[in-house]
Motif scaffolding. Sequence first.
Motif, PDB file in Angstrom:
ATOM      1  N   MET A   1      27.155  52.103  50.542  1.00 26.58           N
ATOM      2  CA  MET A   1      27.905  51.545  49.438  1.00 26.58           C
ATOM      3  C   MET A   1      29.072  50.734  50.017  1.00 26.58           C
ATOM      4  N   GLN A   2      29.240  49.532  49.535  1.00 18.62           N
ATOM      5  CA  GLN A   2      30.287  48.637  50.024  1.00 18.62           C
ATOM      6  C   GLN A   2      31.454  48.624  49.048  1.00 18.62           C
ATOM      7  N   SER A   3      32.653  48.709  49.581  1.00 20.41           N
ATOM      8  CA  SER A   3      33.850  48.711  48.749  1.00 20.41           C
ATOM      9  C   SER A   3      34.178  47.304  48.283  1.00 20.41           C
ATOM     10  N   ASP A   4      34.702  47.177  47.054  1.00 19.18           N
ATOM     11  CA  ASP A   4      35.128  45.884  46.532  1.00 19.18           C
ATOM     12  C   ASP A   4      36.484  45.477  47.089  1.00 19.18           C
ATOM     13  N   VAL A   5      37.232  46.436  47.642  1.00 26.59           N
ATOM     14  CA  VAL A   5      38.569  46.154  48.139  1.00 26.59           C
ATOM     15  C   VAL A   5      38.476  45.785  49.617  1.00 26.59           C
ATOM     16  N   PRO A   6      38.996  44.605  49.967  1.00 27.52           N
ATOM     17  CA  PRO A   6      38.980  44.237  51.382  1.00 27.52           C
ATOM     18  C   PRO A   6      39.851  45.185  52.191  1.00 27.52           C
ATOM     19  N   GLY A   7      39.516  45.344  53.463  1.00 28.02           N
ATOM     20  CA  GLY A   7      40.297  46.209  54.346  1.00 28.02           C
ATOM     21  C   GLY A   7      41.684  45.651  54.584  1.00 28.02           C
ATOM     22  N   PRO A   8      42.584  46.502  55.078  1.00 35.05           N
ATOM     23  CA  PRO A   8      43.965  46.063  55.334  1.00 35.05           C
ATOM     24  C   PRO A   8      44.044  44.880  56.299  1.00 35.05           C
ATOM     25  N   ALA A   9      43.231  44.879  57.334  1.00 35.72           N
ATOM     26  CA  ALA A   9      43.273  43.775  58.303  1.00 35.72           C
ATOM     27  C   ALA A   9      42.861  42.464  57.634  1.00 35.72           C
TER      28      ALA A   9
ATOM     29  N   ARG B   1      43.199  41.692  54.486  1.00 36.21           N
ATOM     30  CA  ARG B   1      44.296  41.270  53.606  1.00 36.21           C
ATOM     31  C   ARG B   1      45.421  40.628  54.399  1.00 36.21           C
ATOM     32  N   VAL B   2      45.720  41.175  55.566  1.00 43.35           N
ATOM     33  CA  VAL B   2      46.788  40.620  56.402  1.00 43.35           C
ATOM     34  C   VAL B   2      46.402  39.220  56.879  1.00 43.35           C
ATOM     35  N   VAL B   3      45.178  39.067  57.359  1.00 36.13           N
ATOM     36  CA  VAL B   3      44.724  37.757  57.852  1.00 36.13           C
ATOM     37  C   VAL B   3      44.737  36.730  56.723  1.00 36.13           C
ATOM     38  N   ARG B   4      44.248  37.118  55.561  1.00 38.81           N
ATOM     39  CA  ARG B   4      44.250  36.189  54.427  1.00 38.81           C
ATOM     40  C   ARG B   4      45.690  35.893  53.964  1.00 38.81           C
ATOM     41  N   GLY B   5      46.566  36.873  54.045  1.00 40.78           N
ATOM     42  CA  GLY B   5      47.970  36.647  53.695  1.00 40.78           C
ATOM     43  C   GLY B   5      48.631  35.668  54.651  1.00 40.78           C
ATOM     44  N   VAL B   6      48.360  35.803  55.937  1.00 39.70           N
ATOM     45  CA  VAL B   6      48.909  34.870  56.928  1.00 39.70           C
ATOM     46  C   VAL B   6      48.347  33.471  56.681  1.00 39.70           C
ATOM     47  N   ALA B   7      47.058  33.380  56.395  1.00 43.23           N
ATOM     48  CA  ALA B   7      46.450  32.075  56.104  1.00 43.23           C
ATOM     49  C   ALA B   7      47.105  31.448  54.873  1.00 43.23           C
TER      50      ALA B   7
END
Length: 147
Positions: A1-9, A11-17
């Motif tokens: 089962m795959q989670s709909d919530v992206p992992g913390p890493a 989120r950090v990479v996308r936040g930096v982008a």
Amino acid sequence: MQSDVPGPARRVVRGVARLLAAAGLGVDAYIHAHLADQYDAVAASISQGTLFRIEAAVAALAALLVLVWRRAPADAFAWLVAAGGLALLLIYRYIDVGKLGPVPNMYEPVWFSDKKITVVAQAVTIVTAGFLLLTRTRRAPRGAPPQ
């Protein structure tokens, strides 16, 4: 089962982008606003200074949207603003297009520091907004069973 919530890493990479895309757009907006009065004399029906002010406003709006809205349309808008600005900068740097209807002849075959900084800022935004668009995760509709 795959989670709909992206992992913390992720989120950090996308936040930096997202921050880099907004910063690139902010630099683009600042430089265009700063230079606008110097280009008011280059005019047809509309002046190049006015076009610079429009670019500054649109880039500032895109920066705000990419930070606040955090949806694909905002990321696509940021990418389009940066890509369109870079394309026009390079066209008018290398090709003497001439006057196009109400748009003045903006041919300027020189490189100067503000132009170089704008190219880098727009390129950073193109890459980071492209990354944001290409790494979006699709979320299951509410109430859909997990897969």
